[in-house]
Every structure is written in C-alpha cells, then in structure tokens.
Motif scaffolding. Structure first.
Motif, PDB file in Angstrom:
ATOM      1  N   ALA A  52      46.547  48.353  45.115  1.00  0.00           N
ATOM      2  CA  ALA A  52      47.003  48.125  43.740  1.00  0.00           C
ATOM      3  C   ALA A  52      46.695  46.698  43.303  1.00  0.00           C
ATOM      4  N   GLY A  53      46.871  45.733  44.186  1.00  0.00           N
ATOM      5  CA  GLY A  53      46.573  44.347  43.858  1.00  0.00           C
ATOM      6  C   GLY A  53      45.100  44.117  43.613  1.00  0.00           C
ATOM      7  N   SER A  54      44.263  44.779  44.394  1.00  0.00           N
ATOM      8  CA  SER A  54      42.819  44.653  44.193  1.00  0.00           C
ATOM      9  C   SER A  54      42.414  45.205  42.836  1.00  0.00           C
ATOM     10  N   ALA A  55      42.958  46.360  42.490  1.00  0.00           N
ATOM     11  CA  ALA A  55      42.652  46.946  41.172  1.00  0.00           C
ATOM     12  C   ALA A  55      43.175  46.055  40.051  1.00  0.00           C
ATOM     13  N   ALA A  56      44.382  45.505  40.229  1.00  0.00           N
ATOM     14  CA  ALA A  56      44.951  44.629  39.204  1.00  0.00           C
ATOM     15  C   ALA A  56      44.146  43.341  39.077  1.00  0.00           C
ATOM     16  N   GLY A  57      43.695  42.788  40.201  1.00  0.00           N
ATOM     17  CA  GLY A  57      42.895  41.566  40.157  1.00  0.00           C
ATOM     18  C   GLY A  57      41.571  41.773  39.445  1.00  0.00           C
ATOM     19  N   LYS A  58      40.906  42.883  39.763  1.00  0.00           N
ATOM     20  CA  LYS A  58      39.635  43.172  39.091  1.00  0.00           C
ATOM     21  C   LYS A  58      39.850  43.427  37.603  1.00  0.00           C
ATOM     22  N   SER A  59      40.927  44.122  37.272  1.00  0.00           N
ATOM     23  CA  SER A  59      41.219  44.397  35.861  1.00  0.00           C
ATOM     24  C   SER A  59      41.518  43.108  35.104  1.00  0.00           C
ATOM     25  N   ALA A  60      42.304  42.217  35.715  1.00  0.00           N
ATOM     26  CA  ALA A  60      42.621  40.943  35.066  1.00  0.00           C
ATOM     27  C   ALA A  60      41.373  40.102  34.867  1.00  0.00           C
ATOM     28  N   LEU A  61      40.502  40.082  35.867  1.00  0.00           N
ATOM     29  CA  LEU A  61      39.264  39.320  35.759  1.00  0.00           C
ATOM     30  C   LEU A  61      38.357  39.903  34.677  1.00  0.00           C
ATOM     31  N   SER A  62      38.262  41.216  34.633  1.00  0.00           N
ATOM     32  CA  SER A  62      37.445  41.864  33.601  1.00  0.00           C
ATOM     33  C   SER A  62      37.999  41.589  32.210  1.00  0.00           C
ATOM     34  N   ALA A  63      39.325  41.629  32.078  1.00  0.00           N
ATOM     35  CA  ALA A  63      39.943  41.344  30.779  1.00  0.00           C
ATOM     36  C   ALA A  63      39.691  39.897  30.357  1.00  0.00           C
ATOM     37  N   ALA A  64      39.744  38.969  31.304  1.00  0.00           N
ATOM     38  CA  ALA A  64      39.492  37.561  30.984  1.00  0.00           C
ATOM     39  C   ALA A  64      38.043  37.346  30.556  1.00  0.00           C
ATOM     40  N   VAL A  65      37.108  37.992  31.255  1.00  0.00           N
ATOM     41  CA  VAL A  65      35.695  37.874  30.891  1.00  0.00           C
ATOM     42  C   VAL A  65      35.456  38.480  29.510  1.00  0.00           C
ATOM     43  N   LEU A  66      36.071  39.624  29.246  1.00  0.00           N
ATOM     44  CA  LEU A  66      35.928  40.252  27.932  1.00  0.00           C
ATOM     45  C   LEU A  66      36.502  39.364  26.835  1.00  0.00           C
ATOM     46  N   ALA A  67      37.653  38.743  27.096  1.00  0.00           N
ATOM     47  CA  ALA A  67      38.251  37.846  26.103  1.00  0.00           C
ATOM     48  C   ALA A  67      37.346  36.655  25.821  1.00  0.00           C
ATOM     49  N   MET A  68      36.716  36.119  26.853  1.00  0.00           N
ATOM     50  CA  MET A  68      35.797  35.000  26.640  1.00  0.00           C
ATOM     51  C   MET A  68      34.568  35.423  25.846  1.00  0.00           C
ATOM     52  N   ARG A  69      34.067  36.626  26.116  1.00  0.00           N
ATOM     53  CA  ARG A  69      32.924  37.122  25.354  1.00  0.00           C
ATOM     54  C   ARG A  69      33.279  37.307  23.887  1.00  0.00           C
ATOM     55  N   VAL A  70      34.459  37.877  23.634  1.00  0.00           N
ATOM     56  CA  VAL A  70      34.898  38.077  22.248  1.00  0.00           C
ATOM     57  C   VAL A  70      35.068  36.732  21.560  1.00  0.00           C
ATOM     58  N   ALA A  71      35.647  35.757  22.261  1.00  0.00           N
ATOM     59  CA  ALA A  71      35.827  34.431  21.674  1.00  0.00           C
ATOM     60  C   ALA A  71      34.484  33.786  21.360  1.00  0.00           C
ATOM     61  N   ALA A  72      33.533  33.914  22.257  1.00  0.00           N
ATOM     62  CA  ALA A  72      32.210  33.317  22.011  1.00  0.00           C
ATOM     63  C   ALA A  72      31.511  33.986  20.841  1.00  0.00           C
ATOM     64  N   VAL A  73      31.540  35.305  20.784  1.00  0.00           N
ATOM     65  CA  VAL A  73      30.891  36.024  19.683  1.00  0.00           C
ATOM     66  C   VAL A  73      31.573  35.698  18.362  1.00  0.00           C
ATOM     67  N   SER A  74      32.905  35.631  18.349  1.00  0.00           N
ATOM     68  CA  SER A  74      33.602  35.322  17.100  1.00  0.00           C
ATOM     69  C   SER A  74      33.323  33.886  16.670  1.00  0.00           C
ATOM     70  N   PHE A  75      33.241  32.947  17.609  1.00  0.00           N
ATOM     71  CA  PHE A  75      32.927  31.572  17.242  1.00  0.00           C
ATOM     72  C   PHE A  75      31.534  31.475  16.634  1.00  0.00           C
ATOM     73  N   ILE A  76      30.578  32.131  17.267  1.00  0.00           N
ATOM     74  CA  ILE A  76      29.203  32.081  16.750  1.00  0.00           C
ATOM     75  C   ILE A  76      29.125  32.722  15.374  1.00  0.00           C
ATOM     76  N   SER A  77      29.788  33.883  15.205  1.00  0.00           N
ATOM     77  CA  SER A  77      29.732  34.548  13.889  1.00  0.00           C
ATOM     78  C   SER A  77      30.453  33.723  12.827  1.00  0.00           C
ATOM     79  N   LEU A  78      31.566  33.066  13.177  1.00  0.00           N
ATOM     80  CA  LEU A  78      32.247  32.207  12.215  1.00  0.00           C
ATOM     81  C   LEU A  78      31.409  30.985  11.861  1.00  0.00           C
TER      82      LEU A  78
END
Length: 158
Positions: A53-79
C-alpha cells in the motif's frame, strides 16, 4: 483516554456489531470484512500489505506532484503568451512586470499565510502530549506503519 483510543475502540465495536448489515453499500461491507481479516493477520503479513500500500501511495503521490508541476508550467507559459499578446494586461507586458505592479496585494497574502503558519506552530508547541498521541495513534500497528513508510520510500525510489 485519548481521542484516538476512543475512535479505535468505536471501530472495534462497530466491526463486532452489526455494521456489516447496516452498511449502506456493498463496498462498505467488504471494507469491514477486510478490516476484520486484517486484524487477525500475523505481523509479517501486515508488514507486507503495508509495504504494498505504501509503494502504491508513494508512486501515486509522485505522479500527482509531477502532474501538478506540468500543469503549473503549461499554465505559466500560456499566461505569459496571453499577457504578451495583450489578452491579459497591457500588450508586451510580462507576468513578472504585473507581479511587480501588484506587489502590495501579494505581500498581504504572504503576511496572512505567515500569520497562519505561526498560529499553527504556537498551537503545536503548546501541545505537550504529541508523543503520547502519536503512540496512541500508531498503537499496536507499529509494524504496519513502518511497512507503509518503507513502501512509500520504495515507491518513490523505484
């Protein structure tokens, strides 16, 4: 008795009682059944489940953080593009220029967040029994907590 211990006792009473029959959905009933089976497992099995369960949670948290950074970068560039084209603010003005113009508004927000951080820290500092609350929360599941933490570390590494 602490709040955590009361909640744990309430959960045990609920699993012994008629919660299975009164659960509103079959998923809740299955969850109660799984909890009953989990409490009877040996420590090694609990550790293995917690690592998974911890391994799945760790991978999910890491994926969510990477996705958040991608969204932030795309939104900054578009703004930035919209600001440069004049859709937002003056044509040719950068977002950084806009931030410089509105520094007072931003500083008010940072002051409020700093005040909130200090209030939380003061509340935690005055709370003397934090170690005992931790021990009550973890209680008999120390092996599972260690397994979950190990799983999170492994999930983020591999």
């Amino acid at each position: 008795r602490g709040v955590v211990r009361d909640n744990r006792d309430r959960m045990r009473d609920a699993t012994r009682g008629g919660l299975e029959e009164n659960a509103p959905h079959w998923i809740a009933r299955q969850g109660v059944r799984c909890f009953k089976v989990y409490t009877r497992l040996p420590e090694k099995s609990k550790f293995a489940i917690a690592v998974s369960a911890g391994s799945a949670a760790g991978k999910s948290a890491l994926s969510a953080a990477v996705l958040a950074m991608r969204v932030a970068a795309v939104s900054f560039i578009s703004l930035e593009i919209m600001a440069f084209l004049g859709i937002i603010g003056e044509p040719g003005e950068s977002l950084l220029d806009w931030v410089d113009d509105h520094r007072d508004d931003i500083s008010g927000w940072t002051r409020r967040s700093e005040r909130f951080r200090r209030d939380v820290r003061r509340c935690l500092k005055d709370w003397d029994g934090i170690v005992s609350v931790y021990n009550e929360a973890v209680g008999e599941e120390k092996v599972a907590c260690l397994g979950f933490a190990s799983g999170v570390a492994l999930g983020m590494k591999f």
